[in-house]
Structure formats: structure tokens, C-alpha cells
Design a protein around this motif. Structure first.
Motif, short mmCIF file in Angstrom:
data_model
loop_
_atom_site.label_atom_id
_atom_site.label_comp_id
_atom_site.label_asym_id
_atom_site.label_seq_id
_atom_site.Cartn_x
_atom_site.Cartn_y
_atom_site.Cartn_z
N ASN A 1 6.91 -45.41 2.35
CA ASN A 1 8.05 -46.28 2.35
C ASN A 1 7.98 -47.49 1.29
N GLN A 2 8.65 -47.66 0.58
CA GLN A 2 8.70 -48.05 0.11
C GLN A 2 8.55 -49.70 -0.20
N SER A 3 9.35 -50.28 1.25
CA SER A 3 9.90 -51.27 1.46
C SER A 3 8.45 -52.14 1.81
N LEU A 4 7.74 -50.95 2.37
CA LEU A 4 5.80 -51.41 3.40
C LEU A 4 5.30 -52.15 1.42
N CYS A 5 5.41 -51.51 0.42
CA CYS A 5 4.78 -51.10 -0.48
C CYS A 5 4.08 -52.48 -1.15
N THR A 6 3.51 -52.97 -1.33
CA THR A 6 2.38 -54.37 -1.65
C THR A 6 2.18 -54.49 -3.40
N GLY A 7 2.14 -53.38 -3.84
CA GLY A 7 1.98 -53.02 -5.51
C GLY A 7 -0.21 -53.59 -5.24
N CYS A 8 -0.43 -53.13 -3.91
CA CYS A 8 -2.19 -52.89 -4.16
C CYS A 8 -2.97 -52.65 -5.02
N LYS A 9 -2.11 -51.03 -4.95
CA LYS A 9 -2.85 -50.26 -5.99
C LYS A 9 -4.50 -49.43 -5.28
N ALA A 10 -4.25 -49.62 -3.69
CA ALA A 10 -5.09 -49.69 -3.45
C ALA A 10 -5.84 -47.86 -2.88
N CYS A 11 -4.81 -47.23 -2.86
CA CYS A 11 -4.17 -45.71 -2.88
C CYS A 11 -4.50 -45.22 -4.21
N SER A 12 -4.56 -45.57 -5.15
CA SER A 12 -4.07 -45.51 -6.80
C SER A 12 -5.97 -45.60 -6.81
#
Length: 194
Positions: free
Chosen positions: A9-20
Motif C-alpha cells: 500500500n504505497q499510500s501508507l509508505c513513509t519511506g522509513c526503510k524499516a522493511c529494508s
């Protein structure tokens, strides 16, 4: 076969990079190797109005992506030693580290940049959907660490039924190349112009 896939859900992604970062930590990846990546896109500018004042048409969004475990993966076709396979039960594409010869042909073949070459061991590797965690009943680490709950996973048929069939956004390669098993709710500025 129950093909697994990711939902973003790209609208929710804040670019925090926790996933990465969590993926990198879980897989003990060296600097420069990222099985999951977060890209930022910016475009537009500020426009001086003839009467006075400035208006802007700036657009920006983030996008998290890993291996899409494609229906027609280019990486499996490109490997000359058969090190890359697609699991018959869940459709997850993996690289057998005992067989990989480090030709990097998979790195060049994948339009999404999923396989990553490790210069220290002279082999390529990629997201394996955290199958080891899933076998213990846990979520892939990128899913469990997203503070915005912008990433989900599951059978791709269910994800498509729930969220639709968008698998390409602005800036991505054509989804007709490999038929990626990903569903995206695009950010308003990332939608493809039809």
C-alpha cells in the motif's frame, strides 16, 4: 500451487526503510546488498505566476520492492547452471547457494533488480520470502517490521481479490515482462496514465 505474493500500500509508505533494514539484518547482508529496497521518486517544480506568487506541482512518493517471485521469472531462464528454481508448492523463487556459480546473468536479467551479487562470496542471492520464518508461523520480516502496515503477503489470488490487479506503477518496468506476483495500491502520484 498456491502462489505467494506481496501487497504494497504505497499510500501508507513513509519511506522509513524499516522493511529494508530488517531484511538486511535478518539475512546478514553486506553493505550495498539489499534484497528489499525503498525508492523515492520526486518530480515537478515551482512555477512563477505572471501576476505574482509561486505555485508548485511537486509530486513525491516512496516505493518498497523486493523479489516479486514472478510467474515468468527471467532469472530462472538466465541461469546457466540451474541454480534458480521456482517452488512448485508456493511459487517462491530461490537461488541454491551450493549450485550458484556467480555468473550474474540473473542480476542482469531481472527487470526489478531482485538478485544481488555478493562480491565476498562470488555468488548471487535474493529474497526467499522468509520461508524459514513462515514455516514457524511467522510473517516475512519486511511485513512484520513495517510500522505503517503498508506491506502484506499471502496467496496472490486472495491479495488480488482483496486489493485489485495493479502490479505496475510509474517508474516500474512493464508488468508484461515477467508477470510479477505483487499487488499495489498506488500513491496518487504514482498511478500509470491510461
Amino acid at each position: 500451487m498456491v502462489q505467494l505474493g506481496f501487497y504494497i500500500n504505497q499510500s501508507l509508505c513513509t519511506g522509513c526503510k524499516a522493511c529494508s533494514v530488517s531484511c538486511k539484518d535478518k539475512n546478514n547482508l553486506h553493505v550495498g546488498i539489499n534484497f528489499r529496497r525503498v525508492y523515492s521518486f520526486e518530480e515537478g517544480n515551482f512555477i512563477q505566476q505572471p501576476s505574482s506568487g509561486i505555485v508548485q506541482n511537486v509530486k513525491a512518493f516512496y516505493f518498497s520492492i523486493a523479489c516479486n517471485h514472478c510467474a515468468q521469472p527471467k532469472c530462472t531462464q538466465s541461469c546457466p547452471v540451474g541454480a534458480i528454481s521456482k517452488d512448485k508448492d508456493n511459487g517462491v523463487v530461490t537461488i541454491d547457494q551450493e549450485v550458484c556459480q556467480g555468473t550474474q546473468l540473473c542480476v542482469k536479467a531481472c527487470p526489478y533488480g531482485a538478485p544481488q551479487y555478493n562480491k565476498k562470496v562470488f555468488k548471487s542471492d535474493k529474497c526467499d520470502f522468509c520461508i524459514d520464518l513462515q514455516e514457524k508461523g511467522e510473517e516475512p520480516v519486511c511485513v512484520s517490521t513495517c510500522p505503517m502496515r503498508a506491506i502484506e503477503y499471502g496467496p496472490i489470488r486472495e491479495l488480488r481479490k482483496k486489493y485489485g490487479n495493479v502490479s505496475q506503477i510509474k517508474g516500474m518496468p512493464s508488468d508484461s515482462l515477467t508477470h510479477p506476483n505483487i499487488v499495489i495500491t498506488p500513491h496518487r502520484d504514482a498511478k500509470m496514465i491510461q
